[in-house]
Write an enzyme that holds these catalytic residues in place. Structure first.
Site, short mmCIF file in Angstrom:
data_model
loop_
_atom_site.label_atom_id
_atom_site.label_comp_id
_atom_site.label_asym_id
_atom_site.label_seq_id
_atom_site.Cartn_x
_atom_site.Cartn_y
_atom_site.Cartn_z
N HIS A 289 0.69 1.84 -6.07
CA HIS A 289 1.37 0.70 -6.66
C HIS A 289 1.78 -0.33 -5.62
CE1 HIS A 289 5.39 2.08 -5.31
NE2 HIS A 289 4.96 3.30 -5.62
N CYS B 288 4.78 8.40 -3.88
CA CYS B 288 3.62 7.63 -4.31
C CYS B 288 2.96 6.94 -3.11
CB CYS B 288 4.04 6.59 -5.35
SG CYS B 288 4.53 7.31 -6.93
#
Length: 454
Positions: free
Chosen positions: A413, A429
């Site tokens: 992301h 992440c």
């Protein structure tokens, strides 16, 4: 004239660390000792306060000629300088620290050549070079560092196509403008240096290495004429002009972005906070560097013409395989033939919330996503103990793109803080700049494999 290539055998910026006047090391000056029981902070070359202690695989502690402890990555780039904590603390996002970790003089302002005048003789900008460091380990420098000898970085993948990255040449004596031109070239090629700020660092070095791996060429970053010639054939001059529009000035903007997720959830949109922040992201620039190129400019006035980076169009292609290299802090994208076509600096996990291991795959891609915070399955943010819905926007926790992976709650992301990519940690992440995440998101599809390697 065709782009020239050079051959270099430099490892870890060895040439830049030779023949320097250095003060003798003193174990008393080690981290947490000389500064009074750990009353110190780590300041990056960009002036940010590092919000974590790098692990033993990431840095070695060295001593510069002023007797200060500095942390150096495997490429010879300074990650941070150990300085006294003078009360500003970790909560301070930015202080006026120079590239050597000490207070920086006020910006006196400087000019930039007009686009038509930009040649191999690039004007010199104010650029305080990092202090030279001694290529010797300091005993007991950091609790998390070992005393083993530093070895050449040699990433190995469980894949016959993977090869160790060709080492990048050491960059010496280059101005801010010349390094910015190098960053623009790499950005246009799809080998992102992160934010373009006219400063050399590990993100730029990694981008050069990946570009060399993909092309089979050797790039001499000290050959400015060659870089400019390459730019001429790939989008033109690295700096261009842009006229601020009424839409740019109108926003929408928010006054500030709160840290607490409960307060974030009350905002109708996690928008930019200023025109400069919006323009910095639009042109892949560090916001401070945008201001430096345009001293005294009021960016809120429509019709104002400013100087900006010319990053060129997004890389195009079809990505069939992604490698998230935890050690390099870099995401590598390959096509169906196994050719490396793009690379992005990244922040991948942390010691508290590590990223996955092994192979997963892309499940979906969302642009301009909202964000659902659930403390039971995500992480604990502040005192928030209930599910919160955060609205979309570039300043949202996952930025402007969410590439969901088959391991629940994990994804690739964007980020609201592009200048920190590759320098801080994430909640497990893979974090990229918003523009890099957007470029990658448009080249991937569901089912693409993502391999996490250590």
């Amino acid at each position: 004239m065709t782009p020239a290539t050079r051959t270099g055998l430099s490892l870890f910026a060895a040439l830049a660390l030779m023949a320097m006047e250095l003060a003798p090391a003193n174990a008393q000056d080690a981290y947490g000792g000389y500064w009074g029981g750990g009353d110190v902070m780590l300041v990056t070359p960009e002036g940010d306060i590092l919000d974590y202690i790098p692990g033993e695989a990431e840095v070695h502690a060295m001593r510069d000629r002023r007797g200060r402890t500095v942390l150096v990555d495997p490429w010879g780039n300074i990650v941070a300088t150990v300085v006294p904590n003078d009360g500003y603390g970790r909560g301070q996002r930015r202080r006026e620290y120079g590239r050597d970790g000490y207070p920086e003089p006020r910006d006196r302002g400087y000019g930039y050549s007009e686009p038509g005048e930009f040649t191999g003789a690039i004007p010199e900008y104010r650029d305080i070079a990092p202090a030279p460091v001694e290529r010797e380990d300091l005993p007991n420098s950091l609790p998390s560092l070992s005393d083993r000898e530093e070895a050449a970085y040699d990433p190995q993948y469980d894949d016959p196509l993977a090869q160790p990255m060709p080492p990048a040449m050491t960059v010496t004596g280059k101005s801010r403008a010349e390094i910015a031109a190098l960053q623009v070239f790499l950005d246009r090629e799809g080998f992102s240096p992160g934010v373009i700020d006219g400063k050399m660092g590990s993100n730029v070095t990694k981008a050069i290495e990946a570009w060399q791996q993909a092309t089979g060429e050797t790039l001499d970053p000290n050959n400015t004429e060659d870089i400019l010639e390459r730019l001429r054939f790939n989008g033109g001059l690295p700096i261009t002009t842009y006229t601020i529009t009424a839409a740019d000035a109108a926003g929408p903007f928010v006054a500030s972005i709160p840290e607490d997720y409960a307060h974030k959830a009350q905002l109708p949109h996690l928008s930019f906070t200023s025109v400069t922040e919006m323009l910095g992201e639009k042109f892949h620039m560090d916001e401070a560097y945008l201001r430096e190129l345009n001293p005294g400019v009021d960016f809120s006035i429509p019709g104002t013409t400013i100087k900006v980076v010319n990053p060129g169009p997004n890389k195009k292609g079809k990505v069939a395989r992604i490698v998230a290299d935890k050690a390099r802090k870099q995401v590598l994208a390959y096509d169906e033939a196994g050719k490396l076509i793009a690379a992005y600096p990244s922040t991948i996990g942390s010691s508290d919330t590590p990223s996955p291991s092994g192979t997963v795959h892309v499940e979906r891609i969302a642009f301009d996503p909202g964000y659902t915070y659930n403390p039971k399955i995500n992480f604990q943010q502040g005192a928030n103990d209930r599910i919160l819905q955060l609205q979309p926007g570039p300043n949202g926790p996952v930025g402007t793109v969410w590439i969901a992976l088959s391991k629940p709650t994990y994804g690739i992301h964007g980020t609201p803080e592009p200048s920190k990519i590759g320098k801080t940690q994430s909640h497990g992440c893979v974090r990229l700049t918003n523009w890099d995440a957007t470029e990658l998101g448009k080249m991937v599809s569901t089912g693409v494999t993502v391999e996490f390697v250590d």
